[in-house]
Scaffold this motif. Structure first.
Motif, PDB file in Angstrom:
ATOM      1  N   ASP A 278      40.761 -21.165 -59.243  1.00 60.40           N
ATOM      2  CA  ASP A 278      40.141 -20.194 -59.771  1.00 60.40           C
ATOM      3  C   ASP A 278      40.002 -18.352 -59.809  1.00 60.40           C
ATOM      4  OD1 ASP A 278      40.397 -22.025 -62.159  1.00 60.40           O
ATOM      5  OD2 ASP A 278      38.372 -22.606 -63.369  1.00 60.40           O
ATOM      6  N   GLU A 279      38.334 -19.260 -58.758  1.00 55.18           N
ATOM      7  CA  GLU A 279      38.041 -18.112 -58.161  1.00 55.18           C
ATOM      8  C   GLU A 279      39.131 -17.108 -56.472  1.00 55.18           C
ATOM      9  OE1 GLU A 279      36.344 -15.275 -59.247  1.00 55.18           O
ATOM     10  OE2 GLU A 279      36.272 -17.141 -61.277  1.00 55.18           O
ATOM     11  N   THR A 280      39.688 -17.654 -56.772  1.00 56.04           N
ATOM     12  CA  THR A 280      40.770 -17.428 -54.736  1.00 56.04           C
ATOM     13  C   THR A 280      41.931 -17.431 -55.058  1.00 56.04           C
ATOM     14  OG1 THR A 280      38.645 -19.433 -54.417  1.00 56.04           O
ATOM     15  CG2 THR A 280      41.170 -18.647 -53.201  1.00 56.04           C
ATOM     16  N   PRO A 281      42.376 -15.754 -54.864  1.00 54.22           N
ATOM     17  CA  PRO A 281      41.661 -14.738 -54.473  1.00 54.22           C
ATOM     18  C   PRO A 281      40.940 -13.982 -56.132  1.00 54.22           C
ATOM     19  CG  PRO A 281      43.490 -14.097 -54.067  1.00 54.22           C
ATOM     20  CD  PRO A 281      44.358 -15.359 -54.171  1.00 54.22           C
ATOM     21  N   PRO A 282      39.742 -13.108 -55.637  1.00 52.99           N
ATOM     22  CA  PRO A 282      39.655 -12.654 -56.777  1.00 52.99           C
ATOM     23  C   PRO A 282      40.504 -11.345 -57.193  1.00 52.99           C
ATOM     24  CG  PRO A 282      38.162 -11.564 -54.885  1.00 52.99           C
ATOM     25  CD  PRO A 282      39.104 -13.146 -55.370  1.00 52.99           C
ATOM     26  N   GLY A 328      39.081 -14.457 -60.739  1.00 53.78           N
ATOM     27  CA  GLY A 328      39.858 -14.836 -60.215  1.00 53.78           C
ATOM     28  C   GLY A 328      40.381 -14.405 -61.824  1.00 53.78           C
ATOM     29  N   HIS A 329      41.566 -14.064 -61.475  1.00 57.91           N
ATOM     30  CA  HIS A 329      42.824 -14.410 -62.502  1.00 57.91           C
ATOM     31  C   HIS A 329      41.966 -13.941 -64.053  1.00 57.91           C
ATOM     32  CE1 HIS A 329      44.622 -15.991 -60.141  1.00 57.91           C
ATOM     33  NE2 HIS A 329      43.618 -17.847 -59.816  1.00 57.91           N
ATOM     34  N   THR A 330      41.351 -11.972 -63.695  1.00 61.31           N
ATOM     35  CA  THR A 330      41.378 -11.825 -65.048  1.00 61.31           C
ATOM     36  C   THR A 330      41.950 -11.134 -65.383  1.00 61.31           C
ATOM     37  OG1 THR A 330      40.390 -10.260 -63.727  1.00 61.31           O
ATOM     38  CG2 THR A 330      38.804 -11.827 -63.954  1.00 61.31           C
ATOM     39  N   ALA A 331      43.292 -10.465 -64.562  1.00 54.65           N
ATOM     40  CA  ALA A 331      44.540  -9.524 -65.339  1.00 54.65           C
ATOM     41  C   ALA A 331      43.291  -8.703 -65.879  1.00 54.65           C
ATOM     42  CB  ALA A 331      45.360 -10.906 -66.144  1.00 54.65           C
ATOM     43  N   SER A 332      43.441  -7.976 -65.184  1.00 49.94           N
ATOM     44  CA  SER A 332      42.814  -6.407 -64.534  1.00 49.94           C
ATOM     45  C   SER A 332      43.865  -5.046 -64.772  1.00 49.94           C
ATOM     46  CB  SER A 332      41.416  -6.083 -63.966  1.00 49.94           C
ATOM     47  OG  SER A 332      40.582  -7.052 -63.479  1.00 49.94           O
ATOM     48  N   LEU A 333      44.322  -4.652 -65.662  1.00 50.19           N
ATOM     49  CA  LEU A 333      45.402  -4.222 -65.840  1.00 50.19           C
ATOM     50  C   LEU A 333      44.766  -3.106 -66.593  1.00 50.19           C
ATOM     51  CD1 LEU A 333      47.582  -6.218 -68.277  1.00 50.19           C
ATOM     52  CD2 LEU A 333      47.645  -6.432 -65.666  1.00 50.19           C
ATOM     53  N   GLY A 334      43.875  -2.784 -66.997  1.00 49.25           N
ATOM     54  CA  GLY A 334      43.588  -0.560 -67.618  1.00 49.25           C
ATOM     55  C   GLY A 334      42.826  -0.451 -66.578  1.00 49.25           C
TER      56      GLY A 334
END
Length: 429
Positions: A278-282, A328-334
């Motif tokens: 879940d948090e690997t890697p951020p 992890g897996h926040t899919a930071s796009l903008g």
């Protein structure tokens, strides 16, 4: 396909419940994140809320002191925004296009993504929005450019408008106030399409170069590194000579790009690899060094080796540790720079649209956040700007944040929501 999506949901929910046991209770966030040891998933965790959209009167939740309204509705999968000097707001509408699945997992993933409205026919256009009365809502809408190839990034330099299509950068002549561009455009740079398909663009402060984010084809070089040539990188296009080159590499999927104005340093947000927990890697926010290598696919964060990948010790030794973890897996796009005073109570810093990803037992992201800066660097924990995009039981996505920009008035933020098909406007209350 609906049956496969339902079956995937049942199996996926079982896997999710199993993987919540022992999952980390806190996010890997900040300059020195606590990153859990990798837990290889084998069969990947596949969790995605169904796309629901916004009922009338239902809005995202703004942080205290802020308010939100719909700047424009009824778009089709809006992903990225560009504000022109005359105040026109351009929105790239595009969607991931399915490729022939290679495995049952591919089929399951595609079925799930269709349920989330993330996969299918692409609108392939850029829409112009104009707020003629400065009311905070678009009063005019035009098709600015049609027939593109999954358009995403946009940039204007002088009388030339640039589009980041998935297969390259294209240039069109532009005159101020134009509501539509015509013609095929000039192809300036060619990129390999598909995979992580978005191609964000940003102009250098001196207006002489354009930088483009080009994501990898696969998760960890699954089809070999030859297939990844020219990918997982930020490219530089010299507008004077027309030459192009890789500016920085080892960035699995660099999407948003922004300049920190005091130092004139380029920053990006990067979506990291799947299948390790879940948090690997951020995912992360980082400054970008010319010629820098950031580890993908061989290692992540502080040169932590990914032993699923055939290794290259020399490349691992070169890897630069990112500046700031985003979970992890926040899919930071903008990504955009927010000058101090843009929103009340917020100093200068970066706004980040977190789209939310699928490779987690407990979902994360699905919000617009703010990272404060001081002396050209991140200077504190992230703050929420907008939340409420995800139902409390994580089964429904009312919306999913993507691109974010400062509005034409300099006192607002505009956020693209590709599930709600809305452009949200955030201002002081």
């Amino acid at each position: 396909m609906d049956f496969l999506a339902r079956a995937t949901s049942i199996v996926g929910n079982t896997m999710v419940l199993m993987r919540r046991i022992g999952s980390p209770g806190t996010q890997a966030v900040g300059a020195s994140p606590a990153i859990p040891e990798a837990r290889k998933q084998g069969i990947m965790t596949l969790k995605m809320p169904a796309a629901h959209g916004w009922a009338p009167g239902h809005l995202p939740t703004p942080a205290p002191g802020l308010k939100v309204n719909a700047f424009a509705t009824g778009l089709e999968h809006p992903r990225w925004i560009e504000v022109l000097p005359n105040g026109d707001v351009l929105v790239a509408e595009a969607r991931q296009i399915p490729t022939p699945p290679k495995s049952l997992l591919d089929r399951a993933a595609q079925a799930t993504m269709r349920r989330a409205r993330a996969l299918g026919d692409s609108p392939n256009r850029i829409t112009l929005l104009r707020d003629g009365g400065q009311s905070g809502e678009a009063t005019q809408r035009e098709t600015f450019l049609a027939g593109q190839s999954q358009p995403f990034g946009m940039a204007l330099v002088g009388d030339t408008f640039y589009v980041g299509n998935t297969d390259g950068i294209v240039a069109f002549p532009y005159s101020e106030g134009a509501t539509r561009l015509e013609g095929e455009g000039r192809k300036l740079v060619t990129f390999k399409p598909g995979g992580h398909w978005t191609r964000s663009l940003i102009v250098s402060p001196d207006g002489r170069r354009i930088y483009a984010g080009v994501g990898s084809l696969s998760n960890i070089g699954d089809d070999g590194m030859e297939a990844e040539e020219g990918r997982a990188a930020i490219w530089e296009l010299d507008l004077v000579s027309g030459s192009s080159r890789i500016y920085a590499s080892g960035l699995r999927n660099p999407v948003g790009l922004a300049w920190e104005p005091a130092t004139r340093v380029l920053w990006t947000v990067v979506n990291e690899r799947d299948g390790l927990g879940d948090e690997t890697p951020p995912d992360y926010l980082t400054s970008v060094e010319e010629g820098g290598f950031y580890g993908w696919p061989y290692c992540y964060w502080n040169r932590i080796v990914d032993d699923r990948v055939p290794q290259d010790p020399a490349m691992v030794a070169r890897a630069i540790t990112p500046d700031y973890a985003l979970g992890g897996h926040t899919a930071s796009l903008g990504l955009c720079w927010v000058p101090p005073g843009t929103l009340p109570g917020f100093p200068g810093g970066m706004a980040i649209g977190q789209h939310g990803s699928w490779n987690r037992s407990k979902l994360s992201g699905y919000r617009l956040i703010f990272v404060p800066f001081a002396n050209g660097r991140p200077s504190g924990p992230p703050r929420d700007i907008l939340t409420g995009f995800l139902s409390p039981d994580e089964k429904l996505a009312y919306g999913r944040p993507v691109g974010v920009v400062v509005g034409p008035d300099g006192r607002s933020l505009l956020l693209a929501d590709d599930v709600g098909d809305v452009i949200w406007r955030v201002t002081g209350a």
